[in-house]
Write an enzyme that holds these catalytic residues in place. Sequence first.
Site, PDB file in Angstrom:
ATOM      1  N   ASP A  10       0.865  -1.169   0.000  1.00  0.00           N
ATOM      2  CA  ASP A  10       0.000   0.000   0.000  1.00  0.00           C
ATOM      3  C   ASP A  10       0.908   1.227   0.000  1.00  0.00           C
ATOM      4  O   ASP A  10       2.068   1.143   0.395  1.00  0.00           O
ATOM      5  CB  ASP A  10      -0.882  -0.033   1.251  1.00  0.00           C
ATOM      6  N   ASP A  12      -0.049   5.044   0.981  1.00  0.00           N
ATOM      7  CA  ASP A  12      -0.222   6.012   2.059  1.00  0.00           C
ATOM      8  C   ASP A  12      -0.372   5.314   3.410  1.00  0.00           C
ATOM      9  O   ASP A  12      -1.232   4.447   3.591  1.00  0.00           O
ATOM     10  CB  ASP A  12      -1.447   6.884   1.789  1.00  0.00           C
ATOM     11  N   ASN A  53      -5.522   2.729  -3.198  1.00  0.00           N
ATOM     12  CA  ASN A  53      -6.796   3.405  -3.460  1.00  0.00           C
ATOM     13  C   ASN A  53      -6.558   4.905  -3.528  1.00  0.00           C
ATOM     14  O   ASN A  53      -5.975   5.474  -2.601  1.00  0.00           O
ATOM     15  CB  ASN A  53      -7.805   3.120  -2.341  1.00  0.00           C
ATOM     16  N   GLN A  54      -7.015   5.539  -4.598  1.00  0.00           N
ATOM     17  CA  GLN A  54      -6.870   6.988  -4.745  1.00  0.00           C
ATOM     18  C   GLN A  54      -8.229   7.578  -5.117  1.00  0.00           C
ATOM     19  O   GLN A  54      -8.453   8.077  -6.219  1.00  0.00           O
ATOM     20  CB  GLN A  54      -5.812   7.314  -5.802  1.00  0.00           C
ATOM     21  N   HIS A  89     -11.366   5.320  -8.380  1.00  0.00           N
ATOM     22  CA  HIS A  89     -12.812   5.434  -8.227  1.00  0.00           C
ATOM     23  C   HIS A  89     -13.226   5.854  -6.817  1.00  0.00           C
ATOM     24  O   HIS A  89     -12.545   5.571  -5.841  1.00  0.00           O
ATOM     25  CB  HIS A  89     -13.481   4.095  -8.579  1.00  0.00           C
ATOM     26  N   CYS A  95     -16.642  -0.406  -8.392  1.00  0.00           N
ATOM     27  CA  CYS A  95     -15.590  -0.952  -9.241  1.00  0.00           C
ATOM     28  C   CYS A  95     -15.059  -2.260  -8.653  1.00  0.00           C
ATOM     29  O   CYS A  95     -15.336  -2.601  -7.500  1.00  0.00           O
ATOM     30  CB  CYS A  95     -14.446   0.054  -9.377  1.00  0.00           C
ATOM     31  N   ARG A  98     -11.143  -1.298  -6.260  1.00  0.00           N
ATOM     32  CA  ARG A  98     -10.944  -0.644  -4.985  1.00  0.00           C
ATOM     33  C   ARG A  98     -10.798  -1.668  -3.864  1.00  0.00           C
ATOM     34  O   ARG A  98     -11.664  -2.519  -3.657  1.00  0.00           O
ATOM     35  CB  ARG A  98     -12.109   0.308  -4.678  1.00  0.00           C
ATOM     36  N   LYS A  99      -9.687  -1.602  -3.149  1.00  0.00           N
ATOM     37  CA  LYS A  99      -9.529  -2.473  -1.987  1.00  0.00           C
ATOM     38  C   LYS A  99     -10.648  -2.181  -0.987  1.00  0.00           C
ATOM     39  O   LYS A  99     -11.000  -1.031  -0.798  1.00  0.00           O
ATOM     40  CB  LYS A  99      -8.156  -2.232  -1.336  1.00  0.00           C
ATOM     41  N   ASP A 124      -1.722  -0.845   5.805  1.00  0.00           N
ATOM     42  CA  ASP A 124      -1.969  -0.358   7.164  1.00  0.00           C
ATOM     43  C   ASP A 124      -3.421  -0.432   7.607  1.00  0.00           C
ATOM     44  O   ASP A 124      -3.736  -0.022   8.727  1.00  0.00           O
ATOM     45  CB  ASP A 124      -1.461   1.081   7.300  1.00  0.00           C
TER      46      ASP A 124
END
Length: 209
Positions: A10, A12, A53-54, A89, A95, A98-99, A124
Amino acid sequence: MSRLSAVLFDRDGTLVADVPYNGDPDRVRLLPGAAAAVALARAHGLATGVVSNQSGIGRGLLTTDQVHRVNERADELLGGLDAWLFCPHAPDAGCVCRKPRPGLVHMAAARLGVPPAECLVIGDIAADVLAARAAGARGVLVPNAATAPEEVRRFATESAPDALTAVRAALVEAGFPAVGRAPAPGTAVPARTPPALPRAVGSAGRWAG
């Protein structure tokens, strides 16, 4: 895990300090041990990637170009990973990427040319571990101050204090010999060149979105 071919991180809160919806490369700061974790994986011949994920893109708070530039800066500081993939997304988009859904892990494994079952996913929050499970990979939680206490308790037996410890433990478990310190900063580690992936599955070189 019986075989280990790739480590997926991951971004961030795992590799870099979590700056919400960050679009500024100058605000990228590595977390302690992050570069060493990447270097250790690479030194043992493992492919490396980021799955992130953003949702700021889907929420209209970030552009894809901004995410690419932040990723490029992080990649520079980390010494270079083989693939960067992100879900653009919003959470309600439905979708598959996306985790905690498995799409990003599947895409990264395909991009790196390894089976998902041979991937270790380090993150995290619970979504990282659950995405790994859903994809048939192994997940390890590296909690921080922002990780929900219930998630820390839930994954207490699948956790590590930092990314470097998680990589080192996985290498030992997979039977890699002489697992020791990561190469010193500035030490050249040959980059692994992943196979090309058709754009039909979302590839854009290393910077797939």
